[in-house]
Motif scaffolding. Structure first.
Motif, mmCIF file in Angstrom:
data_model
loop_
_atom_site.group_PDB
_atom_site.id
_atom_site.type_symbol
_atom_site.label_atom_id
_atom_site.label_comp_id
_atom_site.label_asym_id
_atom_site.label_seq_id
_atom_site.Cartn_x
_atom_site.Cartn_y
_atom_site.Cartn_z
ATOM 1 N N LEU A 75 0.834 -1.208 0.000
ATOM 2 C CA LEU A 75 0.000 0.000 0.000
ATOM 3 C C LEU A 75 0.868 1.257 0.000
ATOM 4 N N LEU A 76 1.868 1.298 0.882
ATOM 5 C CA LEU A 76 2.748 2.476 0.950
ATOM 6 C C LEU A 76 3.553 2.632 -0.336
ATOM 7 N N ARG A 77 4.004 1.511 -0.888
ATOM 8 C CA ARG A 77 4.773 1.573 -2.136
ATOM 9 C C ARG A 77 3.913 2.092 -3.275
ATOM 10 N N GLU A 78 2.673 1.615 -3.328
ATOM 11 C CA GLU A 78 1.766 2.072 -4.391
ATOM 12 C C GLU A 78 1.459 3.552 -4.237
ATOM 13 N N ARG A 79 1.282 3.981 -3.016
ATOM 14 C CA ARG A 79 0.992 5.396 -2.765
ATOM 15 C C ARG A 79 2.155 6.285 -3.175
ATOM 16 N N ARG A 80 3.384 5.814 -2.873
ATOM 17 C CA ARG A 80 4.562 6.602 -3.244
ATOM 18 C C ARG A 80 4.716 6.674 -4.757
ATOM 19 N N GLN A 81 4.431 5.559 -5.442
ATOM 20 C CA GLN A 81 4.582 5.547 -6.886
ATOM 21 C C GLN A 81 3.571 6.451 -7.580
ATOM 22 N N ARG A 82 2.394 6.592 -6.997
ATOM 23 C CA ARG A 82 1.391 7.468 -7.608
ATOM 24 C C ARG A 82 1.730 8.941 -7.399
ATOM 25 N N GLY A 83 2.625 9.200 -6.488
ATOM 26 C CA GLY A 83 3.104 10.574 -6.305
ATOM 27 C C GLY A 83 2.063 11.536 -5.805
ATOM 28 N N GLY A 84 1.063 11.058 -5.167
ATOM 29 C CA GLY A 84 0.063 11.943 -4.590
ATOM 30 C C GLY A 84 -1.021 12.367 -5.552
ATOM 31 N N THR A 85 -0.797 12.194 -6.859
ATOM 32 C CA THR A 85 -1.818 12.608 -7.822
ATOM 33 C C THR A 85 -2.894 11.571 -7.979
ATOM 34 N N GLY A 86 -2.479 10.291 -7.724
ATOM 35 C CA GLY A 86 -3.471 9.226 -7.797
ATOM 36 C C GLY A 86 -3.905 8.967 -9.219
ATOM 37 N N GLY A 87 -3.337 7.981 -9.865
ATOM 38 C CA GLY A 87 -3.727 7.671 -11.235
ATOM 39 C C GLY A 87 -5.184 7.272 -11.305
ATOM 40 N N LEU A 88 -5.849 7.752 -12.321
ATOM 41 C CA LEU A 88 -7.269 7.466 -12.493
ATOM 42 C C LEU A 88 -7.434 6.314 -13.465
ATOM 43 N N LEU A 89 -8.237 5.337 -13.069
ATOM 44 C CA LEU A 89 -8.505 4.173 -13.900
ATOM 45 C C LEU A 89 -10.004 4.034 -14.088
ATOM 46 N N PRO A 90 -10.391 3.377 -15.152
ATOM 47 C CA PRO A 90 -11.824 3.161 -15.355
ATOM 48 C C PRO A 90 -12.409 2.245 -14.285
ATOM 49 N N VAL A 91 -13.701 2.344 -14.111
ATOM 50 C CA VAL A 91 -14.408 1.509 -13.142
ATOM 51 C C VAL A 91 -14.410 0.060 -13.633
ATOM 52 N N VAL A 92 -14.112 -0.868 -12.684
ATOM 53 C CA VAL A 92 -14.128 -2.292 -13.021
ATOM 54 C C VAL A 92 -15.537 -2.825 -12.797
ATOM 55 N N GLN A 93 -16.083 -3.409 -13.818
ATOM 56 C CA GLN A 93 -17.427 -3.967 -13.716
ATOM 57 C C GLN A 93 -17.401 -5.436 -14.100
ATOM 58 N N VAL A 94 -18.167 -6.241 -13.354
ATOM 59 C CA VAL A 94 -18.288 -7.667 -13.650
ATOM 60 C C VAL A 94 -19.690 -7.908 -14.184
ATOM 61 N N ASP A 95 -19.755 -8.363 -15.408
ATOM 62 C CA ASP A 95 -21.033 -8.620 -16.049
ATOM 63 C C ASP A 95 -21.120 -10.104 -16.359
ATOM 64 N N LEU A 96 -21.868 -10.829 -15.519
ATOM 65 C CA LEU A 96 -21.941 -12.276 -15.674
ATOM 66 C C LEU A 96 -22.759 -12.697 -16.888
ATOM 67 N N SER A 97 -23.372 -11.738 -17.566
ATOM 68 C CA SER A 97 -24.073 -12.084 -18.807
ATOM 69 C C SER A 97 -23.087 -12.271 -19.950
ATOM 70 N N ARG A 98 -21.856 -11.808 -19.745
ATOM 71 C CA ARG A 98 -20.824 -11.969 -20.758
ATOM 72 C C ARG A 98 -20.106 -13.305 -20.533
ATOM 73 N N PRO A 99 -19.950 -14.130 -21.541
ATOM 74 C CA PRO A 99 -19.246 -15.412 -21.390
ATOM 75 C C PRO A 99 -17.823 -15.234 -20.873
ATOM 76 N N ARG A 100 -17.111 -14.195 -21.317
ATOM 77 C CA ARG A 100 -15.745 -13.990 -20.864
ATOM 78 C C ARG A 100 -15.689 -13.715 -19.374
ATOM 79 N N ASP A 101 -16.605 -12.885 -18.859
ATOM 80 C CA ASP A 101 -16.620 -12.586 -17.432
ATOM 81 C C ASP A 101 -16.992 -13.814 -16.604
ATOM 82 N N ARG A 102 -17.909 -14.636 -17.149
ATOM 83 C CA ARG A 102 -18.274 -15.863 -16.432
ATOM 84 C C ARG A 102 -17.092 -16.819 -16.339
#
Length: 489
Positions: A75-102
């Motif tokens: 956690l501390l290592r990840e926080r230091r690497q982000r440099g306080g700006t906090g990289g923004l990533l898309p929201v992770v969604q699980v859709d079990l209607s998709r064969p790949r997600d299942r």
């Protein structure tokens, strides 16, 4: 899993989303699972084991803290690497209607179940292994080699170590945890004494361990035993004694009260004071009989205030103090080998020479093996019979001498009998007197056993039911056995 849903704004991901923290969380989950499984197994077990306590309360929590450390470090290592700006990533969604997600979800669940299954199997097998004699004697600490070897050749070789050393019950469960944890520390940092001192101070009372199998009220009567000896002369002259040992009992409902087992607490109560750690010097004895009559016996020179000493109640372990870990003396071991024909008694002076090589000082077992072979070969350079005797003597040393731990027969007194240790005569020496002048009874040869036959050849066929007077080879001496016999002739 879909990570790119149109119109969904990016978000700030959790700091735990890194491999170090995720690995730490996996270790935390596995250690918690193992802890609770081991805790349940230990709680429902027939008797407790201190080594399970080590696994449950030391090893499993150790992995728990390791996992927490990795989680926080990641956690501390990840926080230091982000440099306080906090990289923004898309929201992770699980859709079990998709064969790949299942498919991905199925793989994740299968992996989780497999991981927990491995944790359960590993914890259970570890539990069973820690209950084994092999674990107690070898895996955890080589310091126990003398105890393991003598246990394997002893009369309790099929009784698990923990059954005698721990037993059942909550109180001793806690004590065993504390003791086991200290043993782990002492072994890891080489803090244990050499040899291991006895008697064990925190050993459970015999009434709660020995008497689980040995019924104290059973009347045993007499036992017929023959002891074979070979004299220290050129022809290794045999001399045997056949005895009827008056084991007796102490419960009048099963037989006459008397004999050696009259000491048991069924009918009588015997207490004593020992002035040395090995309990070999006993100057004060107190006996309370079945009617409640108390008699105190003292040695003449013991006038001390008894409140300064621990008064111990006599139990099985005061006589049977080597029930599972017996070290044969050189004299006794060579006598047995000669009686069994493993060493040819026709070899001149072989009794004396075999005992002599066993009595030498060796730094290691390997040095002893080589020294025994060299010395015996030198004593019998042209006699092929010595080739049969050498491995027998080497095996005697291997089974009874442990120079690395400084353990052998001379280290640990054996209180059964009175051959090379005072044993019975710690109290039955004729010197312990009551105020009215009475002495502790049974200080003569016929008090605890009757000599039915003695000598060699035809003499052993001449049985005397009423008993014979003891005839010492070479003449009679006004001494006790242990005054001269020390285990090495």
């Amino acid at each position: 899993m879909n990570t790119e849903t149109p119109g969904t704004p990016p978000y700030r991901p959790s700091l735990f989303r890194n491999w170090m923290s995720l690995a730490g969380l996996v270790i935390v989950i596995g250690s918690l699972f193992s802890f609770f499984l081991l805790f349940i197994l230990d709680a429902v077990a027939h008797f407790s084991n201190p080594y399970i306590g080590i696994l449950t309360y030391v090893v499993a929590p150790g992995f728990l803290f390791l996992g927490l450390f990795l989680t926080v470090a990641g956690l501390l290592r990840e926080r230091r690497q982000r440099g306080g700006t906090g990289g923004l990533l898309p929201v992770v969604q699980v859709d079990l209607s998709r064969p790949r997600d299942r498919r991905r979800m199925a793989v994740f669940l299968a992996g989780a179940v497999f991981f927990l299954f491995l944790s359960a199997v590993g914890s259970y097998n570890t539990y069973n292994f820690s209950e084994s004699v092999m674990f107690c004697g070898e895996t955890c600490h080589t310091v126990m080699k003398p105890e393991l070897v003598t246990y394997q050749h002893g009369p309790h070789a099929r009784v698990a170590c923990a059954e005698c050393h721990i037993g059942s019950g909550a109180t001793w469960f806690v004590r065993s945890k504390l003791s086991g944890t200290y043993q782990l520390y002492a072994t890891a940092f080489d803090k244990y004494p050499k040899p291991i001192p006895t008697p064990i101070r925190n050993l459970r009372p015999a009434q709660e361990t020995c008497e689980e199998c040995h019924w104290p009220k059973k009347f045993f009567g007499n036992l017929d035993r023959t002891f074979n000896y070979f004299q220290a002369d050129g022809s290794n002259s045999p001399y045997s004694i056949r005895l009827s040992i008056k084991v007796g009992g102490s419960d009048p409902t099963h037989g006459p009260v008397g004999g050696i087992h009259a000491h048991m607490t069924v009918g009588n109560r015997v207490e004593y004071i020992a002035t040395d750690p090995a309990r070999q010097k006993i100057p004060w004895v107190r006996v309370t009989d079945a009617q409640g009559v108390v008699t105190v016996y003292r040695e003449p020179k013991f006038t001390n205030d008894i409140s300064q000493y621990e008064i111990r109640q006599m139990d099985c372990m005061d006589c049977h103090n080597r029930p599972a870990h017996r070290y044969k003396s050189p004299d006794a071991a060579v006598n047995l080998a000669l009686a069994l024909g493993e060493i040819d008694a026709a070899l001149p002076w072989i009794k004396t020479n075999a005992v002599y090589v066993l009595m030498q000082k060796y730094a290691t077992g390997q040095e002893a093996r080589e020294g025994i072979a060299t010395l015996l070969s030198t004593r019998y350079p042209n006699d092929p019979r010595i080739r049969q005797a050498i491995p027998v003597v080497q095996q005697i040393y291997q089974d009874n001498f442990f120079p690395e731990m400084k353990a052998n027969w001379s280290t640990y007194p054996d209180n059964i009998g009175h051959m090379i240790w005072p044993g019975c005569f710690r109290c039955h020496d004729g010197k312990h007197k009551a105020e009215d002048g009475r002495v502790v009874k049974a200080n003569d040869c016929n008090a605890c056993h009757t000599i039915l036959a003695q000598g060699s050849g035809d003499e052993l066929q001449q049985l005397s039911p009423a008993g014979q007077k003891f005839k010492h080879p070479g003449g009679d001496y006004d001494l006790t056995c242990y005054d001269c016999h020390n285990g090495g002739m």
